[in-house]
Scaffold this motif. Structure first.
Motif, PDB file in Angstrom:
ATOM      1  N   LEU A 245      37.527  44.680  39.031  1.00 51.13           N
ATOM      2  CA  LEU A 245      38.321  44.598  40.454  1.00 51.13           C
ATOM      3  C   LEU A 245      39.360  43.695  40.752  1.00 51.13           C
ATOM      4  O   LEU A 245      40.082  44.073  41.732  1.00 51.13           O
ATOM      5  CB  LEU A 245      36.946  43.929  41.306  1.00 51.13           C
ATOM      6  CG  LEU A 245      37.076  43.895  42.693  1.00 51.13           C
ATOM      7  CD1 LEU A 245      37.016  45.190  43.470  1.00 51.13           C
ATOM      8  CD2 LEU A 245      35.987  43.054  43.322  1.00 51.13           C
ATOM      9  N   LEU A 246      39.691  42.540  39.813  1.00 49.71           N
ATOM     10  CA  LEU A 246      40.753  42.027  40.266  1.00 49.71           C
ATOM     11  C   LEU A 246      42.090  42.875  39.988  1.00 49.71           C
ATOM     12  O   LEU A 246      43.071  42.738  40.289  1.00 49.71           O
ATOM     13  CB  LEU A 246      40.717  40.639  39.343  1.00 49.71           C
ATOM     14  CG  LEU A 246      41.874  39.602  39.416  1.00 49.71           C
ATOM     15  CD1 LEU A 246      41.979  38.806  40.756  1.00 49.71           C
ATOM     16  CD2 LEU A 246      41.683  38.631  38.129  1.00 49.71           C
ATOM     17  N   PHE A 247      41.912  43.442  38.735  1.00 54.54           N
ATOM     18  CA  PHE A 247      43.073  44.394  38.367  1.00 54.54           C
ATOM     19  C   PHE A 247      43.359  45.520  39.351  1.00 54.54           C
ATOM     20  O   PHE A 247      44.400  45.636  39.646  1.00 54.54           O
ATOM     21  CB  PHE A 247      42.628  44.628  36.957  1.00 54.54           C
ATOM     22  CG  PHE A 247      44.065  45.442  36.375  1.00 54.54           C
ATOM     23  CD1 PHE A 247      45.061  44.916  35.819  1.00 54.54           C
ATOM     24  CD2 PHE A 247      43.937  46.973  36.206  1.00 54.54           C
ATOM     25  CE1 PHE A 247      46.106  45.473  35.443  1.00 54.54           C
ATOM     26  CE2 PHE A 247      44.787  47.798  35.871  1.00 54.54           C
ATOM     27  CZ  PHE A 247      46.090  46.962  35.239  1.00 54.54           C
ATOM     28  N   VAL A 248      42.370  46.000  39.745  1.00 57.58           N
ATOM     29  CA  VAL A 248      42.547  47.358  40.587  1.00 57.58           C
ATOM     30  C   VAL A 248      43.226  46.761  42.020  1.00 57.58           C
ATOM     31  O   VAL A 248      44.165  47.324  42.581  1.00 57.58           O
ATOM     32  CB  VAL A 248      41.145  47.929  40.918  1.00 57.58           C
ATOM     33  CG1 VAL A 248      41.442  48.980  42.122  1.00 57.58           C
ATOM     34  CG2 VAL A 248      40.749  48.582  39.669  1.00 57.58           C
ATOM     35  N   VAL A 249      42.878  45.470  42.231  1.00 57.84           N
ATOM     36  CA  VAL A 249      43.254  45.005  43.746  1.00 57.84           C
ATOM     37  C   VAL A 249      44.708  44.802  43.780  1.00 57.84           C
ATOM     38  O   VAL A 249      45.467  44.802  44.633  1.00 57.84           O
ATOM     39  CB  VAL A 249      42.166  43.788  44.231  1.00 57.84           C
ATOM     40  CG1 VAL A 249      42.826  43.250  45.525  1.00 57.84           C
ATOM     41  CG2 VAL A 249      41.059  44.786  44.583  1.00 57.84           C
ATOM     42  N   PHE A 250      44.815  43.656  42.688  1.00 57.32           N
ATOM     43  CA  PHE A 250      45.934  43.013  42.668  1.00 57.32           C
ATOM     44  C   PHE A 250      47.298  43.867  42.016  1.00 57.32           C
ATOM     45  O   PHE A 250      48.428  43.489  42.015  1.00 57.32           O
ATOM     46  CB  PHE A 250      45.944  41.789  41.991  1.00 57.32           C
ATOM     47  CG  PHE A 250      45.264  40.471  42.607  1.00 57.32           C
ATOM     48  CD1 PHE A 250      45.836  39.903  43.810  1.00 57.32           C
ATOM     49  CD2 PHE A 250      43.949  40.274  42.969  1.00 57.32           C
ATOM     50  CE1 PHE A 250      45.671  39.008  44.566  1.00 57.32           C
ATOM     51  CE2 PHE A 250      43.458  39.380  43.599  1.00 57.32           C
ATOM     52  CZ  PHE A 250      44.199  38.756  44.447  1.00 57.32           C
ATOM     53  N   GLN A 251      46.878  44.799  41.026  1.00 58.04           N
ATOM     54  CA  GLN A 251      47.865  45.545  40.362  1.00 58.04           C
ATOM     55  C   GLN A 251      48.981  46.089  41.199  1.00 58.04           C
ATOM     56  O   GLN A 251      49.967  46.204  40.979  1.00 58.04           O
ATOM     57  CB  GLN A 251      47.229  46.546  39.472  1.00 58.04           C
ATOM     58  CG  GLN A 251      48.186  47.570  38.886  1.00 58.04           C
ATOM     59  CD  GLN A 251      47.526  48.791  38.057  1.00 58.04           C
ATOM     60  OE1 GLN A 251      46.411  49.098  38.591  1.00 58.04           O
ATOM     61  NE2 GLN A 251      48.350  49.101  37.041  1.00 58.04           N
ATOM     62  N   ARG A 252      48.279  46.683  42.396  1.00 58.20           N
ATOM     63  CA  ARG A 252      49.393  47.364  43.105  1.00 58.20           C
ATOM     64  C   ARG A 252      50.392  46.372  44.050  1.00 58.20           C
ATOM     65  O   ARG A 252      51.572  46.848  44.227  1.00 58.20           O
ATOM     66  CB  ARG A 252      48.944  48.173  44.439  1.00 58.20           C
ATOM     67  CG  ARG A 252      48.069  47.354  45.484  1.00 58.20           C
ATOM     68  CD  ARG A 252      47.041  48.146  46.351  1.00 58.20           C
ATOM     69  NE  ARG A 252      46.345  47.532  47.218  1.00 58.20           N
ATOM     70  CZ  ARG A 252      46.625  47.329  48.498  1.00 58.20           C
ATOM     71  NH1 ARG A 252      48.030  47.868  48.941  1.00 58.20           N
ATOM     72  NH2 ARG A 252      46.157  46.742  49.236  1.00 58.20           N
TER      73      ARG A 252
END
Length: 265
Positions: A245-252
């Protein structure tokens, strides 16, 4: 090249997909030959056991508290240190201090475990969540990332702010820190991941089961003679959700940020 990259991605994803699908298999299917990727009789019994019998919520909360608090403090401390090292280079001791910080990256973690433990014990932080947070706040990697970014920002911006009457604290928090958002996001992802997956340090510092982190608790499932594989796989799969979840949210945010925002050629 595109085909090669997709093939490489599939190669790396295959063990993860197998692991996630296996968490839905009953114990009788895990070691049945021939092995199958898809579960024939999907079940969530392992997840129910992990939530109830394993006390997953307690260990999850402990790990979340440690990871979030350490990440916030790491970003703030690294940003302040990196800014000072980048914009106050007229002092010779600043460069020496930066070299000393970089030198710590050449030391294996095992070398500093004993002195760090002694300090934490003497501070009265043994067997507490604070003992997991304090030693991990300042990292050489975070300081280096911020320092290199702030060096690339022209000093003219700071001088203009000073002429307008801005103080040093205001310049940092109102101008420099917002401009370094890509570095903040990147370091936050790394720091959260490091603390979430940390095993050795919590194993040494925490002895009370009520303060166990997820990694220590997962290891406790592995017995000397038998292993509850459905429970272990389900609990491990659940522990991955915050990282995904952290990677999906902050990647963009990281990928869309313009590293040169606010600067002129």
């Amino acid at each position: 090249m595109s085909t090669f990259m997709w093939a490489l991605a599939a190669l790396y994803a295959f063990p993860l997909v197998w692991f996630l699908l296996s968490s839905f298999k009953p114990g009788s299917e895990l070691f049945r030959y021939p092995l199958t990727i898809l579960p024939e009789n999907p079940t969530v019994a392992g997840f129910e056991q992990a939530w109830d019998r394993f006390d997953f919520l307690l260990y999850f909360s402990n790990t979340l508290i440690v990871a979030v608090s350490t990440t916030v403090l790491t970003v703030i401390a690294s940003a302040m240190t990196g800014y000072a090292l980048a914009k106050y280079q007229q002092y010779r001791w600043v460069k020496i201090f930066f070299i000393c910080i970089l030198a710590t990256t050449m030391l294996p973690t095992e070398v500093i475990l004993s002195p760090t433990f002694i300090v934490i014990r003497d501070l009265g932080l043994y067997n507490s969540l604070a003992g997991l947070v304090v030693p991990s706040i300042l990292t050489a990697t975070g300081v280096f990332m911020f320092r290199q970014y702030f060096v690339s920002i022209p000093d003219d911006i700071i001088e203009a702010a000073r002429i307008d009457g801005a103080r040093e604290v205001g310049i940092f928090f109102r101008i420099m820190l917002p401009m370094s958002r890509p570095i903040i996001m990147t370091l936050a992802i790394f720091s959260f991941q490091w603390r979430w997956n940390d095993y050795i340090w919590p194993l040494i510092v925490v002895g009370d089961e009520s303060k166990f982190t997820l990694q220590i608790a997962l290891r406790s499932i592995v017995g000397a003679e038998n292993i509850d594989w459905p429970l272990l796989l389900a609990a491990s799969a659940m522990s991955l959700l915050p990282l995904i979840l952290l990677f999906v949210v902050f990647q963009r945010y990281v990928m869309n940020e313009d590293l040169n925002a606010g600067l002129k050629d």
